[in-house]
Design an enzyme around this catalytic site. Structure first.
Site, short mmCIF file in Angstrom:
data_model
loop_
_atom_site.label_atom_id
_atom_site.label_comp_id
_atom_site.label_asym_id
_atom_site.label_seq_id
_atom_site.Cartn_x
_atom_site.Cartn_y
_atom_site.Cartn_z
N SER A 176 5.62 1.29 -4.24
CA SER A 176 5.04 0.20 -3.44
C SER A 176 3.53 0.05 -3.59
O SER A 176 3.00 -0.98 -3.23
CB SER A 176 5.35 0.43 -1.96
OG SER A 176 4.77 1.64 -1.53
N ASP A 219 -0.56 -0.75 7.02
CA ASP A 219 0.43 -0.09 7.87
C ASP A 219 0.19 1.42 7.76
O ASP A 219 -0.86 1.85 7.30
CB ASP A 219 1.86 -0.52 7.49
CG ASP A 219 2.21 -0.20 6.04
OD1 ASP A 219 1.51 0.63 5.42
OD2 ASP A 219 3.19 -0.77 5.53
N HIS A 226 0.06 2.16 3.67
CA HIS A 226 -0.48 1.33 2.59
C HIS A 226 -1.82 0.71 2.94
O HIS A 226 -2.00 0.24 4.06
CB HIS A 226 0.50 0.19 2.28
CG HIS A 226 1.88 0.64 1.93
ND1 HIS A 226 2.88 0.73 2.86
CD2 HIS A 226 2.41 1.03 0.75
CE1 HIS A 226 3.99 1.17 2.28
NE2 HIS A 226 3.74 1.36 1.00
#
Ligand code: NAG
Ligand code: NAG
Ligand code: NAG
Ligand code: NAG
Ligand code: NAG
Length: 353
Positions: free
Chosen positions: A51, A326, A329
């Site tokens: 991610s 978040d 990240h």
């Protein structure tokens, strides 16, 4: 060492129940940057990993990154990136003067000219092994790439390409979630590094002449970890484990470079760049000073609402004011700051033959 690892192991289940590494997105691009266009530089970017680099390979609504408020800064709606906006891939592409490479998932819907910049195979949740967040390991991504060679991409395309290979921690998350006792943390770390080496060798053997590997960032500073100290401090023992990983990784990279004629493999030092930004009190020109650097903008279970439509998260007023988006990240502003730290140095090493 043992007690440190025990601590590490006991702390992280909390951390990792949270783990929603994933990412999807539409076609975003960083604009061509005339100053960075160099004839000798890589002309295509191929991206493998998780991610931290995925720009849209998970299907819509299969990850929270497809839900509001992800993407509110860019492109102003969820795009599958695990951020409020752009992620590291976008900034690296920009340094090279390239558009952000199209996600593999979107390749059949894009015009052929869009494939010219390379392709992004990264999939949120990926590790070098199967993880709790993805049963598609990095080996699988490299196989997708291999199938396009001689077909979409020629050998000469590959020789003028850069591969970005991100392994940002999903293997460790999985180890810890799975009780984290076998085969012992350091032994497991060696397996992760070993498999990373196998992957790097394979990408090189397929014909890519330049391969960049981010070092693991300071996991002990992630909001999911630092919230234990009300976002005041990074967990030192977690970062110590990261340092061990990074040292092993750098040893592998040095070994691989000895075997190749040129400096084929290079690391990108996320560990120190993240710390530089997080510790910045305003002394570094051009880099945002984050008031509470270890606190995320989107707290709680970001992107999730209950049956009644009640948000299971809280959102800060201004995502450009926080380093983290978040619990795991960075924000777009966070990534931008990290890439500003690298600046021209990174461009120079990427272009060096
Ligand atoms: C990656 O996944 C494939 C398919 O599940 C599996 O065959 C292979 O052994 C896995 N590789 C690693 C290194 O875990
Ligand atoms: C963790 O350990 C328990 C007890 O040994 C076992 O039942 C469980 O399956 C393990 N969980 C995982 C994910 O391996
Ligand atoms: C490292 O990888 C090689 C090649 O896949 C494998 O043969 C070897 O057993 C691995 N070593 C460890 C310690 O995992
Ligand atoms: C909302 O968050 C709470 C605590 O963070 C969690 O216990 C609960 O399961 C979450 N609900 C949903 C729908 O995710
Ligand atoms: C840039 O490279 C020079 C020379 O290699 C080094 O001294 C300097 O610390 C680097 N700066 C950054 C921000 O990495």
């Amino acid at each position: 060492m043992d007690s440190m690892l025990k601590l590490f192991v006991s702390l992280l289940p909390v951390l990792f129940s949270y783990l929603l590494f994933g990412n999807i997105s539409g076609v975003e691009s960083s604009k061509k940057h005339p100053h960075h266009q160099q004839l000798q530089g890589p002309t295509k970017l191929f991206v493998f990993g998780d991610s931290y680099v995925d720009t849209g390979n998970i299907k819509m609504h299969e990850a929270p990154s497809w839900e509001v408020p992800y993407g509110i800064t860019f492109p102003r709606k969820p795009s599958g990136r695990f951020s409020d906006g752009r992620v590291s891939t976008d900034y690296l592409a920009k340094l090279l003067g390239l558009k952000s490479p199209i996600p593999y998932l979107w390749k059949d819907y894009a015009g052929h000219e869009r494939l010219e910049y390379g392709m992004n195979f990264a999939y949120g949740g990926t590790g070098v092994f199967e993880t709790i967040n993805s049963n598609l390991n990095m080996t699988y991504q490299i196989s997708l790439f291999e199938k396009l060679i001689g077909n979409v991409y020629s050998p000469s395309d590959l020789s003028s390409s850069l591969a970005l290979v991100s392994v940002a921690g999903n293997d460790y998350i999985t180890y810890i979630a799975g009780n984290g006792t076998k085969p012992g943390f350091v032994a497991y770390m060696k397996q992760v590094i070993n498999q990373t080496e196998v992957n790097l060798r394979r990408i090189h053997a397929l014909g890519v002449k330049k391969i960049a590997i981010p070092l693991l960032h300071p996991l002990g500073c992630l909001p999911v970890v630092s919230k234990g100290s009300s976002f005041a401090d990074c967990k030192k023992f977690v970062n110590l484990a990261v340092i061990i990983h990074n040292n092993l990784l750098q040893t592998v990279v040095a070994k691989l470079n000895k075997e190749t004629e040129h400096s084929t493999f290079m690391v990108i030092d996320y560990y120190n760049a993240f710390l530089t930004v997080l510790k910045n009190k305003g002394e570094i020109p051009g880099i945002t000073r984050f008031e509470t650097p270890l606190k995320e903008c989107c707290g709680g279970v970001c992107g999730v609402v209950d049956e009644k439509g009640v948000k299971n998260y809280t959102l800060c007023d201004d995502p450009t004011s926080t380093f983290f988006w978040d619990g795991l990240h960075p924000t777009q502003e966070g990534w931008k700051s990290v890439y500003t730290v690298f600046g021209k140095n990174l461009t120079a090493s990427l272009i060096k033959a």
